[in-house]
Design a protein around this motif. Structure first.
Motif, PDB file in Angstrom:
ATOM      1  N   ASN A  37       0.793  -1.209   0.000  1.00 18.68           N
ATOM      2  CA  ASN A  37       0.000   0.000   0.000  1.00 18.68           C
ATOM      3  C   ASN A  37       0.839   1.279   0.000  1.00 18.68           C
ATOM      4  OD1 ASN A  37      -1.966   1.847   0.395  1.00 18.68           O
ATOM      5  ND2 ASN A  37      -2.398   1.253   2.500  1.00 18.68           N
TER       6      ASN A  37
ATOM      7  N   LYS B  34     -17.564 -11.835 -12.116  1.00 15.91           N
ATOM      8  CA  LYS B  34     -17.595 -11.025 -10.890  1.00 15.91           C
ATOM      9  C   LYS B  34     -16.857 -11.675  -9.715  1.00 15.91           C
ATOM     10  CE  LYS B  34     -20.922  -8.353  -9.738  1.00 15.91           C
ATOM     11  NZ  LYS B  34     -22.248  -7.786  -9.402  1.00 15.91           N
TER      12      LYS B  34
ATOM     13  N   VAL C 254     -17.342  -4.271 -10.310  1.00 13.70           N
ATOM     14  CA  VAL C 254     -17.891  -3.398 -11.344  1.00 13.70           C
ATOM     15  C   VAL C 254     -18.026  -1.960 -10.857  1.00 13.70           C
ATOM     16  CG1 VAL C 254     -19.125  -5.263 -12.502  1.00 13.70           C
ATOM     17  CG2 VAL C 254     -20.269  -3.992 -10.694  1.00 13.70           C
ATOM     18  N   GLU C 255     -17.458  -1.675  -9.688  1.00 12.95           N
ATOM     19  CA  GLU C 255     -17.543  -0.306  -9.182  1.00 12.95           C
ATOM     20  C   GLU C 255     -16.362   0.519  -9.668  1.00 12.95           C
ATOM     21  OE1 GLU C 255     -20.237   0.550  -7.695  1.00 12.95           O
ATOM     22  OE2 GLU C 255     -20.939  -1.510  -7.654  1.00 12.95           O
ATOM     23  N   ALA C 256     -16.598   1.801  -9.846  1.00  9.97           N
ATOM     24  CA  ALA C 256     -15.492   2.718 -10.117  1.00  9.97           C
ATOM     25  C   ALA C 256     -14.576   2.726  -8.898  1.00  9.97           C
ATOM     26  CB  ALA C 256     -16.030   4.122 -10.376  1.00  9.97           C
ATOM     27  N   THR C 257     -13.284   2.801  -9.139  1.00  9.08           N
ATOM     28  CA  THR C 257     -12.347   2.737  -8.014  1.00  9.08           C
ATOM     29  C   THR C 257     -11.882   4.116  -7.567  1.00  9.08           C
ATOM     30  OG1 THR C 257     -10.430   2.603  -9.460  1.00  9.08           O
ATOM     31  CG2 THR C 257     -11.455   0.516  -8.814  1.00  9.08           C
ATOM     32  N   GLY C 258     -12.122   5.132  -8.371  1.00 13.70           N
ATOM     33  CA  GLY C 258     -11.628   6.467  -8.014  1.00 13.70           C
ATOM     34  C   GLY C 258     -10.120   6.579  -8.119  1.00 13.70           C
TER      35      GLY C 258
ATOM     36  N   TYR D  60      -4.200  -0.670  -2.881  1.00 15.74           N
ATOM     37  CA  TYR D  60      -5.314  -1.400  -2.295  1.00 15.74           C
ATOM     38  C   TYR D  60      -5.198  -1.265  -0.797  1.00 15.74           C
ATOM     39  CZ  TYR D  60      -5.899  -2.684  -6.986  1.00 15.74           C
ATOM     40  OH  TYR D  60      -6.086  -2.583  -8.339  1.00 15.74           O
ATOM     41  N   SER D  61      -5.990  -0.375  -0.265  1.00 16.37           N
ATOM     42  CA  SER D  61      -5.673   0.152   1.047  1.00 16.37           C
ATOM     43  C   SER D  61      -5.868  -0.841   2.171  1.00 16.37           C
ATOM     44  CB  SER D  61      -6.478   1.409   1.324  1.00 16.37           C
ATOM     45  OG  SER D  61      -7.844   1.136   1.226  1.00 16.37           O
TER      46      SER D  61
ATOM     47  N   GLN E 268      -4.920  -3.957   2.077  1.00 13.31           N
ATOM     48  CA  GLN E 268      -3.883  -4.994   2.001  1.00 13.31           C
ATOM     49  C   GLN E 268      -4.370  -6.313   1.405  1.00 13.31           C
ATOM     50  OE1 GLN E 268      -0.920  -4.275   2.276  1.00 13.31           O
ATOM     51  NE2 GLN E 268      -1.167  -2.266   3.126  1.00 13.31           N
TER      52      GLN E 268
ATOM     53  N   GLU F 250     -13.548  -7.161  -5.470  1.00  8.79           N
ATOM     54  CA  GLU F 250     -14.286  -5.894  -5.434  1.00  8.79           C
ATOM     55  C   GLU F 250     -13.394  -4.653  -5.533  1.00  8.79           C
ATOM     56  OE1 GLU F 250     -16.400  -5.138  -1.753  1.00  8.79           O
ATOM     57  OE2 GLU F 250     -14.951  -6.316  -0.651  1.00  8.79           O
TER      58      GLU F 250
ATOM     59  N   SER G 285      -6.927   3.912   6.601  1.00  6.96           N
ATOM     60  CA  SER G 285      -7.241   3.389   5.287  1.00  6.96           C
ATOM     61  C   SER G 285      -8.313   2.328   5.287  1.00  6.96           C
ATOM     62  CB  SER G 285      -5.984   2.856   4.622  1.00  6.96           C
ATOM     63  OG  SER G 285      -5.391   1.871   5.416  1.00  6.96           O
TER      64      SER G 285
ATOM     65  N   ALA H 275     -16.355   9.509  -9.354  1.00  7.10           N
ATOM     66  CA  ALA H 275     -16.675   8.518  -8.334  1.00  7.10           C
ATOM     67  C   ALA H 275     -15.435   8.326  -7.463  1.00  7.10           C
ATOM     68  CB  ALA H 275     -17.067   7.202  -8.988  1.00  7.10           C
ATOM     69  N   THR H 276     -15.642   8.138  -6.174  1.00  7.14           N
ATOM     70  CA  THR H 276     -14.493   8.006  -5.277  1.00  7.14           C
ATOM     71  C   THR H 276     -14.162   6.551  -4.955  1.00  7.14           C
ATOM     72  OG1 THR H 276     -15.859   8.071  -3.299  1.00  7.14           O
ATOM     73  CG2 THR H 276     -15.072  10.178  -4.153  1.00  7.14           C
ATOM     74  N   GLY H 277     -15.075   5.637  -5.263  1.00  8.24           N
ATOM     75  CA  GLY H 277     -14.826   4.243  -4.916  1.00  8.24           C
ATOM     76  C   GLY H 277     -14.901   3.985  -3.430  1.00  8.24           C
TER      77      GLY H 277
ATOM     78  N   ASP I 151     -21.103   3.295  -3.415  1.00  9.83           N
ATOM     79  CA  ASP I 151     -20.190   2.333  -4.034  1.00  9.83           C
ATOM     80  C   ASP I 151     -20.929   1.076  -4.502  1.00  9.83           C
ATOM     81  OD1 ASP I 151     -20.541   2.041  -1.297  1.00  9.83           O
ATOM     82  OD2 ASP I 151     -18.650   1.025  -0.983  1.00  9.83           O
TER      83      ASP I 151
ATOM     84  N   GLY J 278     -22.028   0.844  -9.593  1.00 10.44           N
ATOM     85  CA  GLY J 278     -21.672  -0.006 -10.726  1.00 10.44           C
ATOM     86  C   GLY J 278     -22.638  -1.172 -10.867  1.00 10.44           C
ATOM     87  N   ASP J 279     -22.863  -1.873  -9.783  1.00  8.52           N
ATOM     88  CA  ASP J 279     -23.827  -2.977  -9.810  1.00  8.52           C
ATOM     89  C   ASP J 279     -25.208  -2.504 -10.263  1.00  8.52           C
ATOM     90  OD1 ASP J 279     -23.232  -5.685  -9.280  1.00  8.52           O
ATOM     91  OD2 ASP J 279     -22.622  -5.170  -7.242  1.00  8.52           O
TER      92      ASP J 279
END
Lengths: 304, 304, 304, 304
Positions: free
Chosen positions: A97, B81, B86-90, B98-99, B101, B106, C99, D88-90, D241, D244-245
Motif C-alpha cells: 500500500n 464477478k 464493477v464499481e469505479a475505483t476512483g 489497495y488500502s 492490504q 471488489e 485506510s 466517483a471516489t470508490g 459504491d 456499478g452494480d
C-alpha cells in the motif's frame, strides 16, 4: 553474565499454541512447531544455550540487517537513503500500500521486503553469484560459523511461490528504484533468506551488533557507525508492525524472521538468539518474544 | 444522421498542445502529436470520416471492453464477478493502491489494468495463442475489418518495459485471483493492447455497442445483455478517473486508450471513433474529448 | 558531565534559515525565528544553559508524554491500549488517513494528535478543570517549576482555529473511542499544549525520564515501568515521521513540539532541552535537531 | 406507459429480510421494516402507486441532487467544481479516507456526505434559515407538494448524534474548503436530510429529472444543463459504491437514502419512487433495488 536458561524454556513453551507455523512458503509449513531454543552470547563471547539449539532453520528476514549493513559498507548512508527510507511505515512486512501512487524511497523501509529487495542491488559484485558470496562471507564472520549454507529446499520453494515479492520487485523497477534484472535480484534475495542457521548463530550475530565488533582477525571490515545505524533502524522497525509492543515489553533491539528466529541485541551487555517457529499474526515468534520478555525483565535489559 | 465533420477538426486541433504523447512505452512516444481523425458510423452503418482516418495507432485500453465482453460470453457474469468488481475505483488506470492490504475482486475494475489482466485468464482456449486468436477474431468481426493485426514494435516495446503491469499481474497471482503463468498472461495482454487500428475501426466498434448487434451473418455470437453490461461499466469507468467529467461534458459511453483513440457510443444513434495522440494527465486524448463534446452538444447525444 | 554549551550555539544557528516558524496557529506564527537555547540537566540534577534559555514558548506536543504518563498512572497499560496503540503509524502528526475506514485503537499512536486527544479523556478528575489541574500539577513536579502556567493567547488562538483537531476528536467520538463532550476534551488539550515553558523546563523534564525519578519528596507518584513505557514509545514515534532519521543521527529518546522545543533523553546520563522555533517539513526544530546531533556525537549518547 | 404495479410488490417483499433498517441514527432505527411502496410518474405526469405510498419517511441523501442543483443554479459549474469534484471516489458514503493527506476538491463527490455538506455553503441566502427556505421551496416545486416539511424528531436525532458528519465538516473547514460556522452548516444539512416525503414525492422528483422540466408556471427556475449535469453525476455516484452494480442490473439514474427511499430516473420515459427501509451493506434499499430491476427489465429502461 547470564548463566542459566533452563527455566525460560519451561515458562515459554506453553505459548507455542497461541501461534502457528508460517504457511505461505510450502517448505516452511513443514517445520516442527514444538522446536524451541535459546542461546545467549555473553560479553566475553561465550555462548550458553538451552533446548533445540542444534536445530536448523532458515534465517528469513533476520538477514535484512546484514543486507543493510553490507549495502551501507559498499555505498555509504547517502546512496542507501536514495533507495530506502529509515522511517517506520506502520504497515505489515509485505505491504503493497503506497497511498500516493508514486513509490519513492521514503515509503520504503530496509526491514520490510520491498526495502530489503531494493538493497540487494546495492551490494557490490560483478555477478549476482559474487554479490551473494560476499554477503555469505560477511554473514559467516559475524556468526563465527564458517559452515553456513543455503537450505536448497526452502530456497527453491520460495523462488517457486514468492509472487508477492516478485510483484514488489517489479514495482521497484517500474518506479525506477532498481534497474537490474528482477529475477536475478529475487534469486539473490530468496537465497539470502534461506541461509540455514541455529539459535547459536543468532546469539553470535546479536553479540556482533551489541558490541559493535568491527575488527575480525585484525581487519576492520565494517564501520562502527554503520553498525549503529542498523541498530537504530531495528529499534523502530525490527519487529515489523509489532515493534512498538516489543519496545514496551522487551526493550531490546531485535529482528525476527518467519522461520521462527529472533535476534535480540542488548547493547554492550549480550546477544540473544531465540527460535520457536510458531508465529503471531504479525509474523513474530510467540514463545520467542515471551522468552525475550522474561530475560529482559530479569536482567534489566530494556534500553529505554 | 451526422453528415459533416470538417468543422470539428478545425475547432479541436488547437487543443493538441494542451496535452502530450504517452511516454511510458518507448514506442508510443514516437507518435506524431499532430495526427487527428474523427470517424462516425451512422445508424445505417455507413461511416464518414475527417482528418487522418487512415493513420494507424494501437488500440491500448480500448481493447478492454472486448476482453470483458469475451470473458462474459465465455463464463457468464457470475464467474467474471468472482474476479473483478464493477464499481469505479476512483483511482488511476495503473493504480497499485489497495488500502486494506487484501486484494479482492471488489477492488478491481475491468477497465483498469489489474482487472483487464485478470480477465485475460478467463478467455477460453487451450493455449494463449488460441485465446488470442479468439479475441482477435471477435474484434475483427466487431470492427468489420478482417485485416486487423498486432503492431509488433509496440507489442515488443510494451513487453520489454511493462514492469508495472508485471507487478500488477504478480500481485493478482499472489492473492490467488489468477493462477496461470504470469508471462503468458502478460504476453496475451500486451498483444491485445497492440492491435493496430484506425478511427474507422473505432467508429465501427462503437456502432456495435450502440446498436447491440448480436448477429453476425446469421450467427448470434454475443449476448445482448453482455453487451449492455459492458456499456454500463463504461459509463462509470470508461474514461478512467476522468469518467465523471466526461459524463458531464459529453455524456456518451466511451473508452479511451493511451494510443490516443477514444471509442464513443451513443446508444441507438451512432458510434464515434476519434484519434489524437496528445493526452491529458489522466491518459485521455485532449482534442479527442473536445471533439466528442462538440458533437454531443450539436446532436444532443448525452444519455443523461 | 557536560559543562560547556557555548560552541553548540555557534554551530547551529546557521541552520535556522533552513526551516520556518509554524504558521498554522496564528499566535505561533508571531514567534521570533532567531531565538535559540540549549539546557542540559546533568546526572546530579544541575542545569547548564546557553542562549535564550529564559525565553518562553509553548510546550505543544511535548506535553504528550506527560498526558500518556498520567493516563497510564490513572488507568494502567491495558486500559490505555484499549484506546491507543503503540506502533508507529508512518504518518504525519495530524494525519487523517485511516485506510480501512474503521478507526480502531491500533491505528492511533499516543504521540500523534488523535491519540493524545483520546488519552485526555482517561485522565481522572470530576471536571475537566480538575483533570487539567492534575496534569499541570504533575508537570510542575516533573519540571521542578511551580510557576508553570498556560499562555492564554496561544491557548485561545488554538481553540479558535484548531479545526483539524476538532475533526479528529469528532472522528474519535463517531467511532466510539471517546464518549465525552468534544469541546471539553479539546479545551483541555489546547490548554495542555499551551503551557508556557523554557529550555530549562525541558531539560528537567528530560532528566526525569532519563533517571526515571519516581520519588518526589518521599512520595512515589509515578511508576517506573510507566515511565519506561513512555520512553519506549518515544523511540519509535517521538519525532513524528522523522523518528527514524533522528534515531540514526542522534539516537536519543526525544519529543518535539511545533513551538520549537525538543526534550531529549539520554537514559541514566542526562536530560537535554533545546529551543529554536524554525521547523523542518515534519514539524521538528531544525537547529534543535542539529544541536542534539552534535551533543550526542560528542558525548556518545546514542542508545543504539 | 406503466399502468400496473401490484405484482412488483409481491415479487419484492421477500427481499426485505436480506437487509436491515439503518441503525446509526437512533430515530431512523425505529422505522417499520415491512413498509414498502412504489410510485411511478408517467410521461404525462400522472402518478400510479402501490403499497404504503402514503407512509412518510425522511429523504436523507436523496436531497443531495437538489442541493447540488441549487448550488449549480446559484453559482455555476465552475464555482461548484472549485469545492467538489465529479468523479466517483470508490468509497463508502461517509468515507474519511483521503490518502494523500491534502484534502482537495477533486477528492470530494457531491453525492457523498463530505461533498454535500460543502455544497450547503454555496446556496445563497443571508442566513441559514433563508438558505434552507430556498432549498425547501425548490424541493416543493420539484415534488409538486407544497406541504413538505422537516421531521423534527429525525432532525434533532441526527443533530445530536451526527459526529461523523461533524468530523467531515471540520475537516472541510481545516482544509479551507468551507469557511462558515460548522454547526450552522450542519444544522442546515441535518434539516435538509430530514425532510419528510412519500414514494409519490420521489416519483415526481424523478419525473422532473427525467423530463428536465425547467419551467414552473411560466417561470424558468432552473437551467436544463444543470439538471443534466446532476443526472450525469447520479450515473457514476448515485448509489454510493453500489453504483456499478446498479448500472448493470437496473441501468436507471438513481439516488438512494438511508431512510429507505430511492429516486430512479428513466430519461424521457418516466420517474420512479420506491420505499422500503431495509438496507443492504452499502446503505441502499434491498427490496427497492429489486423493484427497480424488475421494472427496468420489463419496460426496457436501461440507458446503456
Amino acid at each position: 553474565m547470564l548463566k542459566n536458561l533452563q527455566n525460560y524454556k519451561e515458562k515459554c513453551v506453553g505459548f507455542i499454541n497461541e501461534g502457528k507455523v508460517a504457511s505461505y512458503i510450502p517448505e516452511l509449513a513443514k517445520m516442527d512447531k514444538n522446536l524451541f531454543a535459546i542461546s545467549v552470547a555473553n560479553k566475553d563471547g561465550s555462548v550458553i544455550s538451552t533446548g533445540d539449539y542444534t536445530a536448523k532453520f532458515t534465517i528469513q528476514s533476520i538477514i535484512k540487517p546484514i543486507i543493510l549493513l553490507l549495502a551501507l559498507k559498499d555505498n555509504g548512508l547517502n546512496v542507501v537513503k536514495n533507495i530506502v527510507g529509515v522511517e517506520a511505515t506502520g504497515k505489515p512486512f509485505d505491504a503493497f500500500n503506497y497511498s500516493d501512487q508514486a513509490l519513492t524511497s521514503e515509503h520504503i523501509n530496509p526491514m520490510i521486503n520491498t526495502g530489503a529487495i531494493a538493497l540487494c542491488t546495492l551490494i557490490k559484485g560483478n555477478t549476482y553469484q559474487e554479490k551473494f558470496d560476499r554477503l555469505l562471507s560477511l554473514h559467516k564472520k559475524i556468526c563465527k560459523n564458517d559452515s553456513l549454507e543455503v537450505d536448497t529446499k526452502v530456497y527453491l520453494s520460495e523462488k517457486a511461490t514468492g509472487n508477492k515479492n516478485r510483484a514488489l520487485a517489479y514495482m521497484l523497477k517500474a518506479y525506477g528504484l532498481i534497474s537490474e534484472n528482477v529475477e536475478d535480484v529475487l534469486d539473490f534475495y530468496f537465497k539470502a533468506c534461506s541461509i540455514s542457521i541455529t539459535s547459536v548463530d543468532l546469539a553470535n550475530m546479536a553479540h556482533f551488533f551489541a558490541f559493535k565488533n568491527t575488527n575480525f582477525n585484525g581487519e576492520e571490515i565494517v564501520n562502527k557507525k554503520d553498525i549503529q545505524n542498523v541498530c537504530a533502524i531495528l529499534a523502530t522497525s525490527g519487529m515489523y508492525d509489532g515493534s512498538g509492543d516489543f519496545a514496551l515489553n522487551v526493550g531490546m533491539l531485535a529482528k525476527s524472521g518467519v522461520g521462527g528466529g529472533i535476534m535480540a541485541i542488548s547493547p554492550n551487555k549480550m546477544g540473544v538468539g531465540v527460535f520457536s517457529p510458531s508465529l503471531d499474526g504479525k509474523g513474530n515468534s510467540v514463545a520467542g518474544i515471551k522468552a525475550l520478555e522474561l530475560i529482559s525483565n530479569d536482567y534489566d535489559l530494556s534500553i529505554y
